[in-house]
Structures are given as C-alpha cells and as structure tokens.
Design a protein around this motif. Structure first.
Motif, PDB file in Angstrom:
ATOM      1  N   LEU A   7      -7.991 -12.607  -3.543  1.00 15.67           N
ATOM      2  CA  LEU A   7      -7.675 -11.294  -4.119  1.00 15.67           C
ATOM      3  C   LEU A   7      -8.458 -11.101  -5.405  1.00 15.67           C
ATOM      4  O   LEU A   7      -8.381 -11.927  -6.319  1.00 15.67           O
ATOM      5  N   GLU A  13     -13.793  -5.711  -5.146  1.00  8.73           N
ATOM      6  CA  GLU A  13     -13.419  -5.840  -3.736  1.00  8.73           C
ATOM      7  C   GLU A  13     -13.939  -7.137  -3.160  1.00  8.73           C
ATOM      8  O   GLU A  13     -14.511  -7.977  -3.866  1.00  8.73           O
ATOM      9  N   ASP A  37      -8.660  -6.783   0.439  1.00 11.34           N
ATOM     10  CA  ASP A  37      -8.911  -5.734  -0.547  1.00 11.34           C
ATOM     11  C   ASP A  37      -7.606  -5.088  -0.995  1.00 11.34           C
ATOM     12  O   ASP A  37      -6.682  -4.898  -0.188  1.00 11.34           O
ATOM     13  N   LEU A  38      -7.558  -4.724  -2.263  1.00 11.64           N
ATOM     14  CA  LEU A  38      -6.417  -3.983  -2.796  1.00 11.64           C
ATOM     15  C   LEU A  38      -6.564  -2.504  -2.454  1.00 11.64           C
ATOM     16  O   LEU A  38      -7.680  -2.016  -2.243  1.00 11.64           O
ATOM     17  N   SER A  49      -4.478   4.085  -5.334  1.00  9.60           N
ATOM     18  CA  SER A  49      -3.955   2.847  -5.913  1.00  9.60           C
ATOM     19  C   SER A  49      -2.551   3.090  -6.445  1.00  9.60           C
ATOM     20  O   SER A  49      -2.318   4.066  -7.165  1.00  9.60           O
ATOM     21  N   ILE A  53       2.601  -2.999  -9.412  1.00  8.17           N
ATOM     22  CA  ILE A  53       2.093  -4.176  -8.709  1.00  8.17           C
ATOM     23  C   ILE A  53       2.838  -4.407  -7.397  1.00  8.17           C
ATOM     24  O   ILE A  53       2.234  -4.785  -6.385  1.00  8.17           O
ATOM     25  N   THR A  56       1.423  -2.532  -4.574  1.00  8.24           N
ATOM     26  CA  THR A  56       0.125  -3.097  -4.211  1.00  8.24           C
ATOM     27  C   THR A  56       0.321  -4.337  -3.335  1.00  8.24           C
ATOM     28  O   THR A  56      -0.363  -4.516  -2.327  1.00  8.24           O
ATOM     29  N   THR A  57       1.258  -5.184  -3.720  1.00 10.56           N
ATOM     30  CA  THR A  57       1.576  -6.367  -2.918  1.00 10.56           C
ATOM     31  C   THR A  57       2.001  -5.964  -1.510  1.00 10.56           C
ATOM     32  O   THR A  57       1.527  -6.539  -0.511  1.00 10.56           O
ATOM     33  N   VAL A  60      -0.979  -4.970   0.660  1.00  9.98           N
ATOM     34  CA  VAL A  60      -1.796  -6.095   1.115  1.00  9.98           C
ATOM     35  C   VAL A  60      -1.079  -6.862   2.218  1.00  9.98           C
ATOM     36  O   VAL A  60      -1.683  -7.227   3.237  1.00  9.98           O
ATOM     37  N   GLY A  81      -5.576  -9.148  -9.316  1.00  8.67           N
ATOM     38  CA  GLY A  81      -5.196  -9.760  -8.043  1.00  8.67           C
ATOM     39  C   GLY A  81      -4.218 -10.904  -8.224  1.00  8.67           C
ATOM     40  O   GLY A  81      -3.348 -11.131  -7.378  1.00  8.67           O
ATOM     41  N   VAL A  84      -0.742  -9.645  -8.408  1.00  5.65           N
ATOM     42  CA  VAL A  84      -0.253  -9.401  -7.050  1.00  5.65           C
ATOM     43  C   VAL A  84       0.226 -10.713  -6.432  1.00  5.65           C
ATOM     44  O   VAL A  84       1.294 -10.773  -5.807  1.00  5.65           O
ATOM     45  N   GLN A 176      -4.684   1.382 -11.685  1.00 10.35           N
ATOM     46  CA  GLN A 176      -4.646  -0.078 -11.647  1.00 10.35           C
ATOM     47  C   GLN A 176      -4.437  -0.656 -13.044  1.00 10.35           C
ATOM     48  O   GLN A 176      -3.679  -1.616 -13.223  1.00 10.35           O
TER      49      GLN A 176
END
Length: 260
Positions: A7, A13, A37-38, A49, A53, A56-57, A60, A81, A84, A176
């Motif tokens: 990550l 990326e 990738d996030l 985005s 967090i 985002t987790t 993924v 990352g 995450v 982000q």
C-alpha cells in the motif's frame, strides 16, 4: 498461503513501487505480492477519495475480495497506506497476519508538526499549486521525498507518465491529507507482529513519529540512516532485505525445535 499486500501513500499508486516487488522476491519473499491501489489513485483514480481512513480500508478490502484474494494478509505500507494497514489490523485482526509500517504517524501519539514537518508545507503548497504542470509538480515531490538523485530525470519521466495515464485529482489529494490528519489510530498495540521502519532523513514526516509508535506498542523499530520519506525509492534493496530478515527471524522463533 498468505499474500503480501503493498500500500502506497498520498496520491501514489502501485506503479510507484517500481521494482521493489522484484527486490522482495530476491530477498526470499516467496508468497504472492499484490500492489493494491487506494481509492482516488492508480486503477481507481476516478473514485472519490474518502475523507476518513476507515472508508479507505473498506474500499481496499472489498476490491481485494472481488479480485479473488483472501486473508490472512501480510501488509507492507508506506505513510498514508500504513495508516490504512493499522486501521485494517485493528478492526479486522483475523485478516492481518503481520504488518510493516514505513514512515507513518498517528495523531494519538505525535504532534501535527511532527506528522507534517513545517519545512515541508511550502513544498506541498507548491505541488498543489502546480498540480496540472505535472513534471514541475513531480520535481517538487522528488525533492521532498527522495534523497537519491542519480535517477532524478528517469523518475520524473516515469512519474509524469504515471500521472498522465491515471491522474489523481487535487481534490482527492486534499481529502487524503484530511483523512491522514484525522487518523488517531488504536490506543492499544495491535494483535499481530509489527515492524516499524523509519528514515532518519525524512523531510516530510519526523522520524520521532515512528519512535513514539514503536515505544507505545513495544514493536521492533529499525531506522535507515540517510533515506528520505520514499524509502522504497531510495534504498529498495535494504528495505526488502530488512523485511525478509524480520519475517525469517519471526518464523524461526515461532517454529518448534527440530524433533520436538
């Protein structure tokens, strides 16, 4: 067999790992290596985005499941990352076997000025201001995050091409940043083994953030003497060999003695 999930950080990326997965394999990592990738970056650059967090987790995790991967995972994560990865291991401990955190921070343990060094603020503002003048923006990112300059021109060409093929937006970059600033992290140590790696010459995130995290969790901390924030760029061989040695030692300790 566990898969290693890689990550990256803010607006970076999977292609920014460059040849680091090859170095991991050369160091003895045999499991599958997956560069994820996030949302808002790479394959998912058209996604918005999240401003947190946890979302985002979840993104993924869902994408990995949809692509046929299953836990337990081993995670190597840098900066945003790594936040995450921490959230993932905290909320879904059964899915994460071990994690490697590179140049990251938690609001619970470090000050805002440590998490984003004041000397970096003008350069971040310059990147945001030159967002669509991409080669110029990437030059600033390179100066801020990398200490190895022998590949400067090659890096700028590659990074500019990455941006042009999957351009993250300035709005996503700001979201982000906001998500990272708000992330406090768990109050207790994670249940899985944790390796914390820090660059002593990190101009973006003070290495004290990693020291405080390691002290709070009783985790292994190893510092690189000269690399910048982008440790996978500056010294990928050292990084791969350090991770492989940590994994090998951990497995040797966990394995029963011969003949037991």
């Amino acid at each position: 067999m566990s898969a290693w999930i890689l990550l990256r950080g803010l607006t970076r990326e999977s292609r920014h790992w460059a040849d680091f997965p090859d170095h991991l394999r050369a160091a003895g990592i045999e499991e599958r290596i997956v560069s994820a990738d996030l949302p808002g970056s790479g394959r998912w650059f058209r996604e918005r985005s999240p401003s947190g967090i946890a979302a985002t987790t979840d993104f993924v995790r869902d994408r990995l499941t949809n692509e046929g991967y299953a836990p337990p995972y081993r995670i190597i994560a840098l900066s945003l990352g790594a936040m995450v990865a921490v959230d993932w291991a905290q909320r879904f401990p059964g899915e994460v076997e071990r994690i490697v955190l590179i140049n990251t921070s938690l609001a619970r343990l470090s000050t805002p000025f440590e998490r984003l060094r004041p000397s970096a603020w003008p350069m971040i503002a310059r990147v945001l201001g030159r967002w669509h003048s991409r080669r110029a923006a990437e030059a600033v990112v390179h100066r801020l995050t990398c200490h190895r300059t022998d590949s400067f021109d090659t890096d700028l060409t590659a990074w500019t091409a990455i941006y042009e093929s999957a351009p993250p937006t300035r709005a996503n970059a700001l979201r982000q940043l906001y998500a990272a600033a708000r992330f406090r992290g768990p109050s207790a140590a994670l249940q899985c083994p944790v390796l914390i790696l820090a660059s002593r010459a990190d101009a973006l995130v003070h290495c004290a953030c990693s020291s405080k995290l390691a002290a709070a969790w009783g985790a292994t901390l190893i510092a690189h003497p000269w690399a910048g924030h982008d440790l996978p760029h500056d010294d990928p061989v050292w990084l791969a060999e350090t991770i492989a040695a940590w994994v090998g030692n951990a497995l040797a300790v966990a394995a029963p003695p011969t003949g037991a």
